[in-house]
Design a protein around this motif. Structure first.
Motif, short mmCIF file in Angstrom:
data_model
loop_
_atom_site.label_atom_id
_atom_site.label_comp_id
_atom_site.label_asym_id
_atom_site.label_seq_id
_atom_site.Cartn_x
_atom_site.Cartn_y
_atom_site.Cartn_z
N LYS A 2 7.00 1.49 0.47
CA LYS A 2 6.09 1.40 -0.14
C LYS A 2 4.56 2.51 0.11
N ALA A 3 3.67 3.13 -0.36
CA ALA A 3 3.05 4.58 0.03
C ALA A 3 1.93 4.05 -1.01
N GLU A 15 2.27 1.75 -3.69
CA GLU A 15 2.98 1.70 -5.13
C GLU A 15 4.32 1.57 -4.19
N ASP A 16 5.57 1.28 -4.61
CA ASP A 16 6.67 1.24 -4.02
C ASP A 16 7.30 2.27 -5.05
N ILE A 17 7.81 3.06 -4.37
CA ILE A 17 8.82 4.87 -5.25
C ILE A 17 9.40 5.49 -4.11
N ALA A 18 10.35 6.07 -4.23
CA ALA A 18 11.94 5.97 -3.87
C ALA A 18 11.54 7.03 -2.40
N GLU A 19 12.55 6.22 -1.29
CA GLU A 19 12.65 6.48 0.50
C GLU A 19 13.63 7.61 0.09
N VAL A 326 -0.36 -1.40 4.83
CA VAL A 326 -1.15 0.25 4.11
C VAL A 326 -1.49 -1.07 2.92
N ASP A 327 -1.23 -1.60 2.59
CA ASP A 327 -1.93 -3.06 2.06
C ASP A 327 -2.82 -3.11 1.65
N ASP A 328 -3.41 -2.87 2.61
CA ASP A 328 -5.26 -3.48 2.75
C ASP A 328 -5.89 -1.57 2.71
#
Length: 351
Positions: A2-3, A15-19, A326-328
């Motif tokens: 998550k970022a 969003e979800d991105i590659a680690e 981070v969601d908030d």
């Protein structure tokens, strides 16, 4: 992973991105806390400013928006790339988030904060602290010892104040005046007290921020709407004025007030980043031989700040006014700071 990703003006998305994968000579950090900086807020509200665009990708990273934001971060080392020594998996660390070329005259001379191509992790690419993992060069990694990663996330903004204090040349026993009790004004005040400056006058209009200044180390707080600040400072200093003043507002009245409150031959340090031209009395600056200097972020200051924190000389916990996921980040972070900036100092984000 998550970022929080910045796409452009008022466009921040979780969003979800590659680690990221660790590479030889690099360090992978699991981020635990990242502070929301005023620069991030300006980027969101008025940008792109520092974040590179498709028309002008960053000269070192080659990246452009969207980029992952967050440059005030600390965490735990998750993995070491081949060849990295002096660090251990599991170490709690803070990060000095510079991206530099290593080749220009400033990098070679050690003043890498002035790199002609420079940028910041969390603004210019290479990931950012509003994500679960970041991969960084080992020279940007500073062990925290017994300090928490919450305090570690404050090392970067405190280093800004500490660098300004060092640039000023002020000595213990001298008098300083700090204009502005926002986050940078407060950490500058704390750094002045940490190096032994006994008299630190803070100038602030906001009643909420005025109340925070004594805990940061202010020995006197003045409201410029109620007090003739230069006259009061001269009264406190045998009619001479402060040895050094720090402008941490980004407004012409504050900068002029700093000049007027400083003794002949004294120094004024401009710490704030301006979005417009300043208007000051140049005649007074010249005739009184005042030194007006700028200060840019930090350079070689993180280790010293960590030692001051470990010694208990900077009361950093008070600067944390919120902790969020981070969601908030948009509502409880960015919008909260934009709409209620006087009530907050530093909101930390947990990715």
């Amino acid at each position: 992973m998550k970022a929080a990703r910045y796409y452009g003006n008022k466009d921040l998305r979780v969003e979800d991105i590659a680690e990221p994968r660790v590479e030889p000579g690099k360090v992978k950090i699991r981020v635990e806390w990242c502070g929301i900086c005023g620069t991030d807020l300006h980027e969101y509200d008025d940008g792109p400013i520092f974040c590179p665009t498709a028309a002008h990708p960053h000269p070192i990273t080659g990246e452009s928006v969207p980029v992952t934001l967050g440059h005030e971060f600390a965490g735990v080392i998750a993995e070491l790339g081949e060849g990295v020594t002096g660090l251990e998996v599991g170490d709690k660390v803070a990060v000095e988030p510079y991206i530099t070329c290593g080749e220009c005259v400033y990098c070679v001379s050690g003043r890498y904060n002035l790199c002609v191509k420079g940028g910041f992790i969390g603004l210019s690419g290479e990931g950012g602290g509003y994500s679960e993992f970041v991969v960084v060069p080992p020279e940007r990694v500073f062990p925290l010892g017994e300090l928490s990663t919450e305090i570690g996330a404050l090392v970067e903004p405190i280093a800004v104040g500490y660098h300004a204090v060092k640039r000023s040349g002020i000595q213990a026993g001298q008098t300083a005046v700090v204009f502005g009790a926002g986050p940078i004004g407060l950490v500058t005040t704390a750094c002045l007290r940490a190096i032994g400056v006994e008299q630190v006058v803070v100038v602030e209009l906001s009643s909420i921020r005025k109340a925070k200044a004594p805990d940061a180390g202010a020995t006197l707080v003045l409201d410029p709407s109620e007090t003739d600040v230069p006259a009061k400072v001269r009264e406190l200093t045998d009619g001479l004025g402060a040895h050094v003043a720090f402008e941490c507002v980004g407004a012409s009245p504050a900068l002029q007030g700093a000049l007027d409150a400083t003794r002949n031959g004294g120094t004024v340090v401009n710490v704030s980043i301006w979005g417009h031209k300043a208007e000051i009395d140049m005649f007074g600056l010249v005739m009184r031989e005042l030194n007006l200097i700028g200060t840019s972020a930090y350079c070689g200051d993180h280790a010293e700040v960590i030692e001051l924190l470990r010694a208990g000389k900077i009361p950093a916990e008070q600067f944390i006014t919120g902790r969020i996921a981070v969601d908030d980040i948009l509502d409880a972070g960015f919008r909260e700071l934009i709409e209620n900036k006087e009530e907050n100092v530093k909101i930390l984000v947990h990715p």
